[in-house]
Design an enzyme around this catalytic site. Structure first.
Site, PDB file in Angstrom:
ATOM      1  CG  ASP A 144      13.472  63.256   2.232  1.00  0.00           C
ATOM      2  OD1 ASP A 144      13.103  64.352   2.705  1.00  0.00           O
ATOM      3  OD2 ASP A 144      12.671  62.407   1.813  1.00  0.00           O
ATOM      4  CB  SER A 145      11.811  63.221   6.438  1.00  0.00           C
ATOM      5  OG  SER A 145      11.078  63.519   5.266  1.00  0.00           O
ATOM      6  CE1 TYR A 175      12.770  63.096  10.045  1.00  0.00           C
ATOM      7  CE2 TYR A 175      14.155  64.829   9.134  1.00  0.00           C
ATOM      8  CZ  TYR A 175      14.024  63.575   9.693  1.00  0.00           C
ATOM      9  OH  TYR A 175      15.145  62.810   9.899  1.00  0.00           O
ATOM     10  N   GLY A 176       7.364  66.747   8.692  1.00  0.00           N
ATOM     11  CA  GLY A 176       6.479  67.900   8.502  1.00  0.00           C
ATOM     12  C   GLY A 176       5.593  68.225   9.690  1.00  0.00           C
ATOM     13  CB  CYS A 228      14.098  66.917   3.782  1.00  0.00           C
ATOM     14  SG  CYS A 228      12.613  66.995   4.797  1.00  0.00           S
ATOM     15  CG  ASN A 229      11.205  71.409   0.188  1.00  0.00           C
ATOM     16  OD1 ASN A 229      11.469  72.462  -0.367  1.00  0.00           O
ATOM     17  ND2 ASN A 229      11.151  70.273  -0.468  1.00  0.00           N
ATOM     18  CD  GLU A 248       5.759  58.545   1.417  1.00  0.00           C
ATOM     19  OE1 GLU A 248       5.488  57.624   2.215  1.00  0.00           O
ATOM     20  OE2 GLU A 248       6.564  59.460   1.680  1.00  0.00           O
ATOM     21  CB  CYS A 307       6.687  69.270  -0.119  1.00  0.00           C
ATOM     22  SG  CYS A 307       6.571  67.604   0.559  1.00  0.00           S
ATOM     23  CB  THR A 308      10.858  65.729  -1.232  1.00  0.00           C
ATOM     24  OG1 THR A 308      10.020  65.244  -0.170  1.00  0.00           O
ATOM     25  CG2 THR A 308      12.108  66.352  -0.679  1.00  0.00           C
ATOM     26  CG  HIS A 309       6.441  63.279  -1.205  1.00  0.00           C
ATOM     27  ND1 HIS A 309       7.451  63.594  -0.323  1.00  0.00           N
ATOM     28  CD2 HIS A 309       6.107  62.000  -0.958  1.00  0.00           C
ATOM     29  CE1 HIS A 309       7.705  62.538   0.424  1.00  0.00           C
ATOM     30  NE2 HIS A 309       6.910  61.555   0.067  1.00  0.00           N
TER      31      HIS A 309
HETATM   32  N1  DGN Z   1      10.568  65.424   2.660  1.00  0.00           N
HETATM   33  C1  DGN Z   1       9.572  66.257   3.297  1.00  0.00           C
HETATM   34  C2  DGN Z   1       9.673  67.666   2.742  1.00  0.00           C
HETATM   35  O1  DGN Z   1      10.214  67.896   1.667  1.00  0.00           O
HETATM   36  O2  DGN Z   1       9.199  68.585   3.410  1.00  0.00           O
HETATM   37  C3  DGN Z   1       8.184  65.707   3.089  1.00  0.00           C
HETATM   38  C4  DGN Z   1       7.914  64.442   3.867  1.00  0.00           C
HETATM   39  C5  DGN Z   1       7.696  64.728   5.325  1.00  0.00           C
HETATM   40  O3  DGN Z   1       8.593  64.653   6.105  1.00  0.00           O
HETATM   41  N2  DGN Z   1       6.498  65.067   5.678  1.00  0.00           N
END
Ligand code: DGN
Length: 258
Positions: A7-8, A39-40, A70-71, A149, A181-183
């Site tokens: 993941d990012s 990464y977004g 990571c999406n 976070e 999104c992962t969060h």
């Molecule tokens: N892990 C990223 C996602 O699922 O899109 C979210 C965090 C990011 O890179 N902004």
């Protein structure tokens, strides 16, 4: 052989958590690119380049399959990665889209994610491939990431952001919402409260773990019965913050991060 998960940053731990629950005998190597998150807000080329470097790292550790947890990286780099490598690589978007399609009755589906994920239109592409008549409503919710976070899960400021971002879904009669999104699975309670019980929340992290299980079974690559799973964690920066987040999310303790 372990499964490689990347993941990012820390968010992919919501995916690692589902893999631990659904495939308790599988060992895992997790890489969080905490030095280069988010990464977004990055371009496709950059995300492909970062993802390629991480897959190379995971392969050097002998992984038998890779989960792009990571999406954003799934939406922008998965096709490229699958073309370049022979090891099985799966991502979040397709499993999430398939589950949303199963969940919806009225074919009005909402999607939330980072700016890059929403801009890529990937979730919509998969949904329309399955049913061209589906109505897709999307909204980028970039501020959810720092709120999660910071641990502000049950907080007024988060409730406020949920209502600001998701308000416009009320004009559309959506009956399922992809947490792209992962969060976002960590915000399931405030999101469900705001959207109401009539909307099914789809968690792609849960779905990708299901797909991984299926894939390992089909390819005869599962860990042996009774195998005791081992987990290794790597980050590109600031192991302490990673540990704090991991303690909140994972069902087991993380002893060390490299
Ligand atoms: N892990 C990223 C996602 O699922 O899109 C979210 C965090 C990011 O890179 N902004």
């Amino acid at each position: 052989e372990p499964i490689g998960v990347f993941d990012s940053g820390v968010g992919g731990l919501t995916v690692a958590r589902e893999i631990m629950r659904q495939l308790p005998e599988e060992s895992m190597i997790y890489f969080g690119d905490t030095a280069r998150v988010p990464y977004g807000s990055k371009s496709k080329d950059t995300i492909i380049r970062y993802s390629r470097q991480i897959v190379n790292f995971l392969l050097s550790k002998g992984v038998k399959a890779v989960v792009v947890a990571c999406n954003t990286a799934s939406a922008l780099a998965l096709t490229e990665l699958q073309r370049e490598y022979i090891v099985p690589i799966i991502g979040m978007v397709q499993p999430g889209a398939v589950a949303a399609m199963k969940a919806t009755k009225n074919k009005n589906i909402g999607i939330i994610g980072t700016n890059a994920t929403i801009k890529s239109g990937q979730y919509g592409t998969y949904l329309r491939k399955m049913d061209p008549k589906v109505t897709v409503v999307t909204k980028a919710c970039p501020l959810f990431v720092p709120l999660v976070e910071e641990g502000l899960i049950d907080d007024r400021i988060t409730e406020d952001m949920v209502s600001r971002y998701l308000r416009e879904f009320r004009q559309y009669d959506i009956d399922s919402l992809i947490l792209g999104c992962t969060h976002y699975p960590l915000l399931i309670n405030p999101i469900q409260r705001f959207m109401g019980d009539g909307v099914t929340l789809v968690n792609p992290a849960f779905e990708v773990a299901k797909c991984l299980k299926q894939l390992l079974k089909e390819d005869g690559m599962q860990a042996e019965k009774g195998h005791v799973a081992r987990y290794e964690y790597y980050v590109s920066d600031l192991a302490d913050q990673f540990l704090t987040f991991a303690d909140r999310v994972l069902p087991c303790r993380v002893d060390s991060v490299q």
